[in-house]
Write a protein that holds these residues in place. Structure first.
Motif, PDB file in Angstrom:
ATOM      1  N   LEU A 529       2.221  -6.185  -8.700  1.00 29.19           N
ATOM      2  CA  LEU A 529       3.152  -6.004  -7.592  1.00 29.19           C
ATOM      3  C   LEU A 529       2.626  -6.697  -6.342  1.00 29.19           C
ATOM      4  CD1 LEU A 529       4.082  -2.230  -8.068  1.00 29.19           C
ATOM      5  CD2 LEU A 529       5.056  -4.272  -9.162  1.00 29.19           C
ATOM      6  N   ASN A 530       3.545  -7.289  -5.624  1.00 27.47           N
ATOM      7  CA  ASN A 530       3.181  -7.881  -4.338  1.00 27.47           C
ATOM      8  C   ASN A 530       2.726  -6.771  -3.395  1.00 27.47           C
ATOM      9  OD1 ASN A 530       3.819  -8.734  -1.442  1.00 27.47           O
ATOM     10  ND2 ASN A 530       4.076 -10.674  -2.522  1.00 27.47           N
ATOM     11  N   LYS A 531       1.584  -6.975  -2.778  1.00 29.99           N
ATOM     12  CA  LYS A 531       0.964  -5.945  -1.948  1.00 29.99           C
ATOM     13  C   LYS A 531       1.861  -5.522  -0.788  1.00 29.99           C
ATOM     14  CE  LYS A 531      -2.683  -7.120   0.579  1.00 29.99           C
ATOM     15  NZ  LYS A 531      -4.008  -7.669   0.882  1.00 29.99           N
ATOM     16  N   TYR A 532       2.616  -6.451  -0.262  1.00 27.85           N
ATOM     17  CA  TYR A 532       3.480  -6.131   0.884  1.00 27.85           C
ATOM     18  C   TYR A 532       4.832  -5.585   0.454  1.00 27.85           C
ATOM     19  CZ  TYR A 532       0.120  -8.880   3.622  1.00 27.85           C
ATOM     20  OH  TYR A 532      -1.017  -9.357   4.212  1.00 27.85           O
ATOM     21  N   SER A 533       5.486  -6.300  -0.442  1.00 30.51           N
ATOM     22  CA  SER A 533       6.867  -5.912  -0.772  1.00 30.51           C
ATOM     23  C   SER A 533       6.926  -4.840  -1.841  1.00 30.51           C
ATOM     24  CB  SER A 533       7.652  -7.134  -1.238  1.00 30.51           C
ATOM     25  OG  SER A 533       7.177  -7.556  -2.509  1.00 30.51           O
ATOM     26  N   GLY A 534       5.825  -4.662  -2.585  1.00 35.60           N
ATOM     27  CA  GLY A 534       5.844  -3.679  -3.674  1.00 35.60           C
ATOM     28  C   GLY A 534       6.665  -4.145  -4.864  1.00 35.60           C
ATOM     29  N   ARG A 640       9.041 -15.841  -5.469  1.00 33.91           N
ATOM     30  CA  ARG A 640       9.585 -14.694  -4.730  1.00 33.91           C
ATOM     31  C   ARG A 640       8.652 -13.519  -4.981  1.00 33.91           C
ATOM     32  NH1 ARG A 640      11.759 -16.561  -0.946  1.00 33.91           N
ATOM     33  NH2 ARG A 640      13.287 -14.950  -0.466  1.00 33.91           N
ATOM     34  N   ASN A 641       8.117 -12.994  -3.893  1.00 32.49           N
ATOM     35  CA  ASN A 641       7.143 -11.896  -3.974  1.00 32.49           C
ATOM     36  C   ASN A 641       5.899 -12.302  -4.757  1.00 32.49           C
ATOM     37  OD1 ASN A 641       8.854  -9.718  -2.657  1.00 32.49           O
ATOM     38  ND2 ASN A 641      10.189 -10.374  -4.313  1.00 32.49           N
ATOM     39  N   PHE A 642       5.708 -13.599  -4.888  1.00 34.35           N
ATOM     40  CA  PHE A 642       4.544 -14.120  -5.598  1.00 34.35           C
ATOM     41  C   PHE A 642       3.370 -14.261  -4.632  1.00 34.35           C
ATOM     42  CE2 PHE A 642       1.951 -17.440  -7.602  1.00 34.35           C
ATOM     43  CZ  PHE A 642       1.932 -17.020  -8.922  1.00 34.35           C
ATOM     44  N   PHE A 643       3.649 -14.823  -3.467  1.00 32.65           N
ATOM     45  CA  PHE A 643       2.610 -15.007  -2.455  1.00 32.65           C
ATOM     46  C   PHE A 643       2.719 -13.915  -1.393  1.00 32.65           C
ATOM     47  CE2 PHE A 643       3.482 -19.375  -4.024  1.00 32.65           C
ATOM     48  CZ  PHE A 643       2.218 -19.678  -4.488  1.00 32.65           C
ATOM     49  N   LEU A 644       1.631 -13.770  -0.625  1.00 32.73           N
ATOM     50  CA  LEU A 644       1.650 -12.792   0.466  1.00 32.73           C
ATOM     51  C   LEU A 644       2.235 -13.371   1.745  1.00 32.73           C
ATOM     52  CD1 LEU A 644      -1.698 -10.861  -0.011  1.00 32.73           C
ATOM     53  CD2 LEU A 644       0.638 -10.075  -0.441  1.00 32.73           C
TER      54      LEU A 644
ATOM     55  N   TRP B 439      17.855  -2.431   1.060  1.00 31.49           N
ATOM     56  CA  TRP B 439      18.558  -3.203   2.113  1.00 31.49           C
ATOM     57  C   TRP B 439      17.649  -4.235   2.768  1.00 31.49           C
ATOM     58  CZ3 TRP B 439      22.684  -1.562   0.229  1.00 31.49           C
ATOM     59  CH2 TRP B 439      23.021  -0.206   0.108  1.00 31.49           C
ATOM     60  N   GLY B 440      16.396  -4.200   2.394  1.00 30.16           N
ATOM     61  CA  GLY B 440      15.465  -5.148   2.998  1.00 30.16           C
ATOM     62  C   GLY B 440      14.175  -5.191   2.200  1.00 30.16           C
ATOM     63  N   THR B 441      13.238  -5.990   2.682  1.00 27.84           N
ATOM     64  CA  THR B 441      11.963  -6.177   1.999  1.00 27.84           C
ATOM     65  C   THR B 441      10.844  -6.049   3.024  1.00 27.84           C
ATOM     66  OG1 THR B 441      12.988  -7.763   0.496  1.00 27.84           O
ATOM     67  CG2 THR B 441      10.584  -7.796   0.602  1.00 27.84           C
ATOM     68  N   GLN B 442       9.787  -5.328   2.653  1.00 28.50           N
ATOM     69  CA  GLN B 442       8.593  -5.329   3.507  1.00 28.50           C
ATOM     70  C   GLN B 442       7.875  -6.655   3.286  1.00 28.50           C
ATOM     71  OE1 GLN B 442       5.907  -1.869   4.555  1.00 28.50           O
ATOM     72  NE2 GLN B 442       4.533  -2.944   3.164  1.00 28.50           N
ATOM     73  N   VAL B 443       7.973  -7.550   4.267  1.00 37.37           N
ATOM     74  CA  VAL B 443       7.370  -8.876   4.113  1.00 37.37           C
ATOM     75  C   VAL B 443       5.956  -8.907   4.681  1.00 37.37           C
ATOM     76  CG1 VAL B 443       9.570 -10.107   4.052  1.00 37.37           C
ATOM     77  CG2 VAL B 443       8.435  -9.721   6.260  1.00 37.37           C
ATOM     78  N   TYR B 444       5.607  -7.857   5.387  1.00 39.18           N
ATOM     79  CA  TYR B 444       4.269  -7.703   5.964  1.00 39.18           C
ATOM     80  C   TYR B 444       4.192  -6.234   6.363  1.00 39.18           C
ATOM     81  CZ  TYR B 444       0.133  -8.730   8.783  1.00 39.18           C
ATOM     82  OH  TYR B 444      -1.142  -8.749   9.282  1.00 39.18           O
ATOM     83  N   PHE B 619      17.722 -12.669   0.204  1.00 35.49           N
ATOM     84  CA  PHE B 619      16.943 -11.447   0.030  1.00 35.49           C
ATOM     85  C   PHE B 619      15.500 -11.811   0.345  1.00 35.49           C
ATOM     86  CE2 PHE B 619      20.553 -11.023  -2.953  1.00 35.49           C
ATOM     87  CZ  PHE B 619      21.165  -9.935  -2.368  1.00 35.49           C
ATOM     88  N   PRO B 620      15.016 -11.428   1.526  1.00 35.72           N
ATOM     89  CA  PRO B 620      13.710 -11.928   1.967  1.00 35.72           C
ATOM     90  C   PRO B 620      12.565 -11.539   1.036  1.00 35.72           C
ATOM     91  CG  PRO B 620      14.931 -11.043   3.824  1.00 35.72           C
ATOM     92  CD  PRO B 620      15.686 -10.651   2.573  1.00 35.72           C
ATOM     93  N   ALA B 621      11.523 -12.352   1.110  1.00 36.09           N
ATOM     94  CA  ALA B 621      10.299 -12.095   0.357  1.00 36.09           C
ATOM     95  C   ALA B 621       9.130 -12.496   1.258  1.00 36.09           C
ATOM     96  CB  ALA B 621      10.292 -12.908  -0.937  1.00 36.09           C
ATOM     97  N   PRO B 622       7.933 -12.004   0.948  1.00 34.74           N
ATOM     98  CA  PRO B 622       6.797 -12.305   1.831  1.00 34.74           C
ATOM     99  C   PRO B 622       6.571 -13.803   2.044  1.00 34.74           C
ATOM    100  CG  PRO B 622       6.233 -10.489   0.373  1.00 34.74           C
ATOM    101  CD  PRO B 622       7.577 -11.017  -0.086  1.00 34.74           C
ATOM    102  N   GLU B 623       6.922 -14.644   1.065  1.00 39.69           N
ATOM    103  CA  GLU B 623       6.656 -16.078   1.282  1.00 39.69           C
ATOM    104  C   GLU B 623       7.562 -16.708   2.321  1.00 39.69           C
ATOM    105  OE1 GLU B 623       7.364 -14.269  -1.794  1.00 39.69           O
ATOM    106  OE2 GLU B 623       6.476 -15.836  -3.060  1.00 39.69           O
TER     107      GLU B 623
END
Lengths: 679, 679
Positions: A529-534, A640-644, B439-444, B619-623
């Protein structure tokens, strides 16, 4: 960092410089060895294919993930031969032990048609009395048979002849002069050629005859353009130069570039094969696998005219002819600009000699516009960073059409597959202003270009962030939230989310496209799991050129092109090696059979293949003739959700200044503030 | 040929060098004149917009098609002002006669928010006691109010306040240091600012409070990257040079290039406006009109979180802020390579002074890969021709996001619109690992990036091959033929054709997207048939990024974004001039009202506008964080049955040889045979 990966690969490559990586294509010498071993055992054979027998994946993964503990897989040749009696043989030769590990007669199937097979037909047609007779009927005298040309296609499947005979259909044309484009002069009949006999065994003749067109030629060669007024002269030079050379490193056939590492394979059928694709993650300090193998597995070009014998026009350009075999040598004029690295392609000829396509693969970089930019509206503090891309490409000619295949690596972790179609429309004869009935377009007097589709199958074997735990495939649809306007949960009606549906078993392992939901497909490693997005680390397939297969269910094309029945199929890693011939059959032997053979096989968290069919539907128009401006299509594999975070943050900007620098009224700091730098 | 067109345009341009073309944007001097005339009549006013009042189309068409007989339309200014009492005025000033031709108070509407309007809010927030109090509650002491930032957005529509008040909502952020990215530190409350009063009149406070994040900054500026290891150093230079300069000619604001002619307009709202687009057809020996006007008419960015007050996040970035006003000056670091031609943008400030964005528009050429290629498999005779493209672009910053807009002209007659999204995600506060509910993504850590769509509306007013006869719009679907498999008419089941459905009346003048049929839309001149195909000369809209508007029918966004309810709308040429404010309303005043006002108006063979809504769902992602790699989307306007053949045949190939040349074993003839030429 990337250098470490290069070193690691270099360590894995034992012994002499090449062959070195277990997935390297067979070399010239290896092909000669394999043929020599077979010749000793079985005498004279006609060679259809001698290609790398790819090591079993389990063996390969061991070697890729722990080379110090793993044996390097043996080099083996995967072989298809035709006996002097026309029998088809399928074999495997171990090049290390010189053992023939397999040798089987495979009845009632046909391997693909090679370039040599194609070349033979025209000569036979020109001297065949029945063909000469037909030419006479439509107005071509026997004295002009040297002006008659044939584009031979496989017959695919024709119920009158079955699958046991090695047949080609000759699409016939005429050239008033040897330099004229034949596609402006299609003939109305179609000879059937038996490759074993070397004879025309039948001619399909339409009920309505169409005399040869007497329109002037419609040409594209230089002398023709010069004759009619010459070339435009107002295009000033645009030079692309890389004075210090390329930014990538080549170790054997492994390319490292901008954190990417990719092994460049190639075979006679699929053309380019990219293996062991990984990315060095600076934040995590490690090389992270993404894909084990990426290739175009097949394509089909169904034509939409239902009149006999046009139903046979549905070329499987990879499986029936070979995207590798048909590859252009780029030593005949390079198709790219800047600093280029080439790779050759070695293959077997019919007689068993090894041969080479020089500069079959082109590897180069291109500028790619803006990578990212942001300006603060308060003070015009700004960062703008320019992108570079790495392009691994080949071009192949399937009779009339050209396919330009570009695998493109981006600095932000995206892999793009771009395909451009160019070349010449397949054409058929028509009477002046004959009704095309909507099945085609008169693109020039007497020239009917039939409707058709180009449907490609991208075969993706993901290894998202590792080989240990397997992957799952999700269908992702942009979906309105529950609750009507005015409800407590969705008062303003604006709720929406990404609805994810996992493919669970092989029997349900397929799905269609939905443009309205911007449907995409995630390849996910659910154990990471991505540490930020879960959310699971994933790559998303974003593909928008996804037409439906227009031939109907249970039609001839539908039966033969199993992969094209749906936009995606998901299977377990297939039970057999992918590029294995024989190829020409009545019905698809691939995906649908594998799925139905094991319908309850679970697809979650396992070694899966995502087969994606994409392409376009082409209703010809005169501007596509006499040679078609390149028509592009493209798909993306995006992290997607692969990198931080954005993995390209450390690409140097071409211009940047911070709020502090703006406030201080500084003109510049170093080479990145206040000056525009050409990177 | 093209030169004739340039001369013709030059003749049309009377008097001084500029202003000269009736569709040229207002100049600095003209803006000053308009303000001076108004000031004399009405005293002090706040200026929201002073822009070209585009001449009525009938007048323009007369001038474009027969300049010798037509009067040159008067220059007029289209004006929006705010009185010192907050009243909104809509006016027109004739710059030739100095007459104020219109001056109207328009109650209950609001014109867009300018950059100056935006700039004001942050300062007010920082000293407002209620804002200071809220900051204190979430952990920001009063001594740190200089570290608090506001991105003001229009309020759009909020039922508590109505449309009569000029309001902004301030999305709040914090910066530990002035150079830190504020988007990693969103605040959880939202002040409402009254622009007329210059005060915060309300604060929306969530039920669940979210203290300010204490995570380290997530930055992208140069000093930050240098601090954590610096920039990658393995990217070698790639230079793009044009030693002889550009290949296009600029006459006033009309660009001629490779048979194309296009007038480059620009206004505060739409940004780039392309007028009078035509192509010199060498075969027909004449300049052929294609589009009268092409622009982005509007866009909307609905966010998908249904919780109050996030429903208000649905920015109309053009209509509510102005794509022109927000345009980046490219003198702060050029975003393109090679030889560039720039154009500035003059606009009015709030006080009525004229101001300039230097280098607002970038015009340049790029190499565009292979234009066409064909190799004859018999003998390797070949033509390969390299493409060039002309790019007319601007970049605008809408608070957090950057939009990169590229109108691209291709040599084969195609016009492409490419948009790239970059910049920074809009973010909202979240508790550590709070459930985002999809409804969103924790990107950080502490940063919730909400789901959103970017939906653009391309406004196309076609003039396919002339202004006399009007155009029709067809929906085109790739469709299987009638008859089941085994039937006489479709025995093999492979029949398919292009099903065309004409838009007949305004009440039916809309349609959705269908990815399965590769749906496209033809703009056709039914009175002119292609000599070869017999089909109407047409341009086809090919667009594949066409998501549905996800907010539901009758939702707030649906009501306000009429254009986004369907993928296409077709209307007669609109009853009012396109870029006219006021802009901020409760419900859409555009397309749906025009259509319903005249439901039976016929759309065939008349002056029509095709409004096309396209874009993507994000749909946002941390990258995507802290600054987003550019995400591209693209659509094509392609000639179909417009030309008699590939109109780019006379672009000089980079490599070519005929069968005769191959047979003669020639090494080369001139510069196109046997040598690779860098064009």
């Amino acid at each position: 960092m990337v250098l470490e990966r290069v070193k690691q690969i270099a360590q894995q490559l034992t012994g002499t410089a090449r062959p070195s990586h277990p997935l390297d294509p067979l070399t010239f010498t290896e092909i000669e060895s394999a043929v020599s071993i077979l010749r000793s055992a079985h005498g004279k054979l006609y060679y259809n294919a001698v290609t790398l027998f790819e090591p079993p994946k389990a063996e390969m993964v061991k070697w890729l993930t722990g080379p110090e503990d793993a044996a390097k897989p043996d080099r083996k040749a995967d072989i298809v031969c035709i006996g002097t009696d026309g029998k088809i043989y399928d074999g495997v030769v171990n090049l290390k032990t010189s053992a023939i590990e397999k040798w089987e007669h495979t009845p009632d199937v046909q391997p693909l048609i090679t370039m040599e097979d194609l070349q033979a037909v025209e000569h036979v047609c020109r001297v065949d009395p029945k063909v000469i007779e037909q030419c006479g009927i439509i107005g071509i005298p026997a004295s002009e048979m040297h002006k008659v040309y044939a584009d031979p296609w496989t017959i695919g499947y024709d119920e009158r002849f079955g699958s046991g005979v090695r047949l080609q259909q000759a699409l016939m044309y005429y050239r008033p002069h040897v330099d004229d484009s034949q596609y402006a002069f299609p003939l109305d009949f179609c000879p059937i050629y038996d490759a074993t006999k070397g004879e025309i065994i039948h001619i399909d003749i339409p009920k309505v005859r169409r005399p040869i067109s007497r329109a002037p030629p419609q040409n594209y060669h230089v002398p023709d353009i010069e004759k009619e007024g010459g070339y435009r002269t107002d295009l000033k030079p645009l030079h692309i130069t890389q004075p210090e050379g390329v930014s990538f490193t080549v170790t054997g056939r492994t390319i490292t570039w901008q954190n990417w590492s990719v092994h460049v394979g190639f075979n006679y059928r699929e053309g380019l094969i990219l293996n062991d694709i990984s990315f060095y993650d600076r934040d995590e300090g490690r090389q992270r696998p993404i894909f084990y193998r990426l290739s175009l597995a097949e394509m089909v070009v169904p034509y939409g005219n239902p009149e006999h014998p046009h139903q046979r026009k549905h070329a499987f350009d990879l499986g029936e002819y070979g995207g590798g075999y048909m590859t252009n040598s780029l030593s005949l004029g390079c198709d790219c600009k800047g600093a280029i690295h080439y790779m050759d392609f070695d293959f077997v000829t019919r007689s068993g000699a090894a041969s080479t396509i020089k500069n079959a693969i082109c590897i180069h970089e291109e500028d790619a516009g803006i990578l990212f930019k942001h300006t603060d509206f308060r003070d015009d503090s700004v960062v703008v960073t320019r992108a570079r891309k790495l392009v691994i490409s080949h071009v192949f000619t399937a009779a009339n059409y050209e396919y330009l295949v570009y695998y493109i690596f981006h600095q932000d972790g995206t892999v793009q597959l771009e395909i451009k179609l160019t070349g010449i429309l397949n054409t058929y004869a028509m009477l002046p202003d004959e009704d095309t009935k909507g099945w085609g377009t008169q693109v020039y007097p007497g020239v009917n270009a039939h409707n058709h589709q180009h449907l490609f199958c991208l075969r993706i074997n993901p290894a998202i962030d590792g080989y240990e735990t397997g992957n799952s495939i999700f269908q992702v649809d942009a979906t309105p939230g529950a609750g009507e306007v005015g409800s407590a949960e969705n008062f303003y009606g604006n709720a929406f989310y990404a609805k994810k549906t996992r493919f669970e078993t092989q029997k349900d392992g397929f799905g269609d496209y939905d443009g309205n939901t911007s449907r995409s497909w995630d390849m996910s490693n659910e154990s990471k799991l991505n540490k930020y997005s879960g959310k699971p680390v994933s790559y998303k397939l974003v593909s928008r050129e996804v037409p439906k297969l227009l031939p109907k269910e249970n039609s001839l094309v539908w039966k033969r092109a199993g992969f094209a029945r749906h936009a995606v199929h998901v299977t377990k890693y297939p039970p057999r090696r992918p590029p294995r011939p024989p190829n020409i059959r009545r019905a698809s032997q691939g995906i649908p059979l594998w799925q139905s053979a094991n319908p309850s096989a679970a697809l979650a968290n396992t070694d899966v293949v995502l087969w994606h069919t994409f392409g376009l539907t082409h209703f010809p128009a005169p501007e596509d003739f006499p040679v078609m401006p390149a028509e592009p299509m493209s798909l993306l594999l995006r992290p997607r959700n692969f990198f931080l975070r954005n993995p390209a943050l450390d690409v140097r900007p071409s211009f940047a200044r911070t709020p502090t620098q703006v406030a201080a009224g500084k003109a510049g700091k170093g080479d990145v503030d206040g000056v525009s730098v050409q990177v």
